[in-house]
Design a protein around this motif. Structure first.
Motif, mmCIF file in Angstrom:
data_model
loop_
_atom_site.group_PDB
_atom_site.id
_atom_site.type_symbol
_atom_site.label_atom_id
_atom_site.label_comp_id
_atom_site.label_asym_id
_atom_site.label_seq_id
_atom_site.Cartn_x
_atom_site.Cartn_y
_atom_site.Cartn_z
ATOM 1 N N ILE A 257 0.880 -1.414 -0.047
ATOM 2 C CA ILE A 257 0.010 -0.260 0.606
ATOM 3 C C ILE A 257 1.186 1.395 -0.280
ATOM 4 O O ILE A 257 0.316 2.307 -0.846
ATOM 5 C CB ILE A 257 -0.985 -0.386 0.827
ATOM 6 C CG1 ILE A 257 -1.547 -0.866 1.426
ATOM 7 C CG2 ILE A 257 -1.810 1.248 1.155
ATOM 8 C CD1 ILE A 257 -2.920 -1.002 -0.623
ATOM 9 N N LEU B 238 1.949 1.738 -3.549
ATOM 10 C CA LEU B 238 1.047 2.473 -4.056
ATOM 11 C C LEU B 238 1.042 3.543 -4.610
ATOM 12 O O LEU B 238 0.697 4.497 -4.949
ATOM 13 C CB LEU B 238 -0.260 1.185 -4.014
ATOM 14 C CG LEU B 238 -0.303 -0.050 -4.612
ATOM 15 C CD1 LEU B 238 -1.737 -0.944 -4.568
ATOM 16 C CD2 LEU B 238 0.819 -0.425 -6.253
ATOM 17 N N LYS B 239 0.966 3.887 -2.725
ATOM 18 C CA LYS B 239 0.417 5.303 -2.062
ATOM 19 C C LYS B 239 1.359 6.359 -3.214
ATOM 20 O O LYS B 239 1.225 7.650 -3.635
ATOM 21 C CB LYS B 239 0.530 5.577 -0.328
ATOM 22 C CG LYS B 239 0.828 7.240 -0.264
ATOM 23 C CD LYS B 239 -0.414 7.874 -0.539
ATOM 24 C CE LYS B 239 -1.030 9.062 0.269
ATOM 25 N NZ LYS B 239 -1.977 9.996 -0.631
ATOM 26 N N GLU C 141 1.654 8.391 -6.295
ATOM 27 C CA GLU C 141 1.132 9.445 -6.904
ATOM 28 C C GLU C 141 1.999 10.532 -7.329
ATOM 29 O O GLU C 141 1.150 11.345 -8.293
ATOM 30 C CB GLU C 141 0.077 10.544 -5.977
ATOM 31 C CG GLU C 141 -0.628 9.967 -4.544
ATOM 32 C CD GLU C 141 -0.815 10.669 -3.783
ATOM 33 O OE1 GLU C 141 0.184 11.199 -3.384
ATOM 34 O OE2 GLU C 141 -2.390 11.011 -3.549
ATOM 35 N N ILE D 73 -4.944 4.760 -0.739
ATOM 36 C CA ILE D 73 -4.423 5.108 -2.514
ATOM 37 C C ILE D 73 -5.697 5.874 -3.487
ATOM 38 O O ILE D 73 -4.951 6.180 -4.338
ATOM 39 C CB ILE D 73 -4.079 4.353 -2.768
ATOM 40 C CG1 ILE D 73 -5.050 2.819 -2.234
ATOM 41 C CG2 ILE D 73 -2.817 3.696 -2.133
ATOM 42 C CD1 ILE D 73 -4.185 1.181 -2.555
#
Lengths: 256, 256
Positions: free
Chosen positions: A12, A15-16, A19, A84
């Motif tokens: 996670i 994935l964050k 951005e 996310i």
């Protein structure tokens, strides 16, 4: 299905980071969100890394093809999903997609839309969506354009990255290759130094160059085109928004 | 020139409130900002309440006509200016403008763009700017449209409120009045239940109705038009952004 319940989970956290362009470039991945976009990705055989769903979004998977069921999927909590997600009201389905890095070659299809230093993400995304709707085959994004994998571009593109070929390239080099394929390039000017698009006669395949919001297409590029065109302004507005101008021109050229 | 140095000045507090529609409606005023917009307002004889400049913006006044010099003006500090400015890099010139409340009458000029429940401020502003560029005379905004005096609409409209007549009205009533003037109304549909805009034959003055981003033009209105048209989609995009569609249609209709 694998489960993730902690917002501190290392995947996670990875994935964050997507951005940011730097991390998207490094991983060559990007996030798409919502039933429509994930559905388009699956329908068009995009290279999916993973799919993430919440309990609420889990049911949507059943609507998709085998690809959705064979892709590594995670069931995550609402809280994890929000970390996310980039939208105010998440639908609970998201996918991590591998970027495609297409290059101009013999199989690349026209007509071509070339974007020269178009900086606003909404304009870039809307022009790609409009190119798709107008039946253009390829959009070539020169240096200085908004990143096609940013959330704002993805939102206004509405999945058209799965329908048209997107190429990131130096525009002068791309134009040289297009000319070798006998493709006529039309530049756009902001003032009547060019001919009206209504007087343009098109033969064969072609490319259309749209430019920066303030400066228009660079002189260097305008000097290398077959012909430069402009849109006559009948009223008192000084100019058109570049995405509007692109829409008018693409639909007009397609009907010639 | 009168000076204001305190952010707590009562007039500044009044102007700050103009961010909200409620206060714009009550005072019938709105704020415009920057050399270009203030210049357009002056050039087109808008009804100005006051002009506010910082020391940096003061010099810009000299570029404007007598109207700028006869309008009540305030010299304000940078700090005061920032309180009421809505842009990241203020140019130091602003004007308070009286809203115009035009109505459909014998002098109202076509072609007409009618907006049915268009909610996104960027779309509303861009469509008014495009109508201006296409030589449309009037834009009629039905109930449910974004407020034309909000900062986002004003920004994307780029001063076109000083070039075209803007009317806020119930659309069914406006259509009745337009029909009495023998003006043909064309509605737009999102799917091919209508005829292609390329097959439309226009005689005389006309109006074009664009609709809500998700729902399109309401059935009630589509039932009252002379003809409904659509834009054929050649690619795989599901639809066009409404402002793009409006641009394609307005420029196409103007060249018929």
């Amino acid at each position: 299905m694998l489960e993730i319940t902690s917002t501190k989970n290392s995947y996670i956290k990875e994935l964050k980071k997507l951005e940011k362009k730097k991390h998207r470039d490094a991983s060559q991945c990007y996030l798409i969100e919502g039933e429509h976009l994930v559905g388009e990705a699956i329908k068009h055989g995009a290279n999916l890394e993973t799919i993430l769903v919440t309990e609420a979004g889990r049911g949507l998977l059943a609507n998709f093809s085998e690809l959705a069921r064979t892709t590594k999927s995670y069931l995550v909590t609402e809280e994890v999903f929000k970390v996310i997600s980039s939208v105010p009201a998440p639908q609970g389905i998201m996918a991590v997609v591998h970027q495609t890095n297409d290059e101009l070659n013999q199989k690349t299809m026209g007509p071509y839309l070339l974007l020269d230093n178009v900086q606003d993400p909404g304009n870039v995304g809307t022009m790609i969506r409009t190119a798709d709707a107008a039946g253009f085959g390829t959009v070539i994004l020169g240096e200085g354009c908004a990143d096609i994998y940013s959330a704002k571009v993805l939102r206004s593109m509405q999945g058209s990255q799965f329908h048209v070929t997107l190429i990131q390239s130096n525009l002068m080099e791309a134009m040289t290759k297009l000319k070798e394929k006998n493709i006529a390039i039309y530049g756009t000017e902001l003032n009547p130094e060019a001919i009206s698009y209504r007087d343009l006669v098109i033969e064969g395949d072609y490319g259309l160059v749209m430019g920066n919001e303030g400066q228009g297409v660079s002189k260097e590029i305008l000097n290398q085109t077959r012909q430069n065109i402009y849109i006559p302004i009948d009223g008192q507005a000084e100019s058109l928004n570049v995405a509007i101008a692109a829409g008018i021109l693409m639909f007009s050229l397609r009907s010639l």
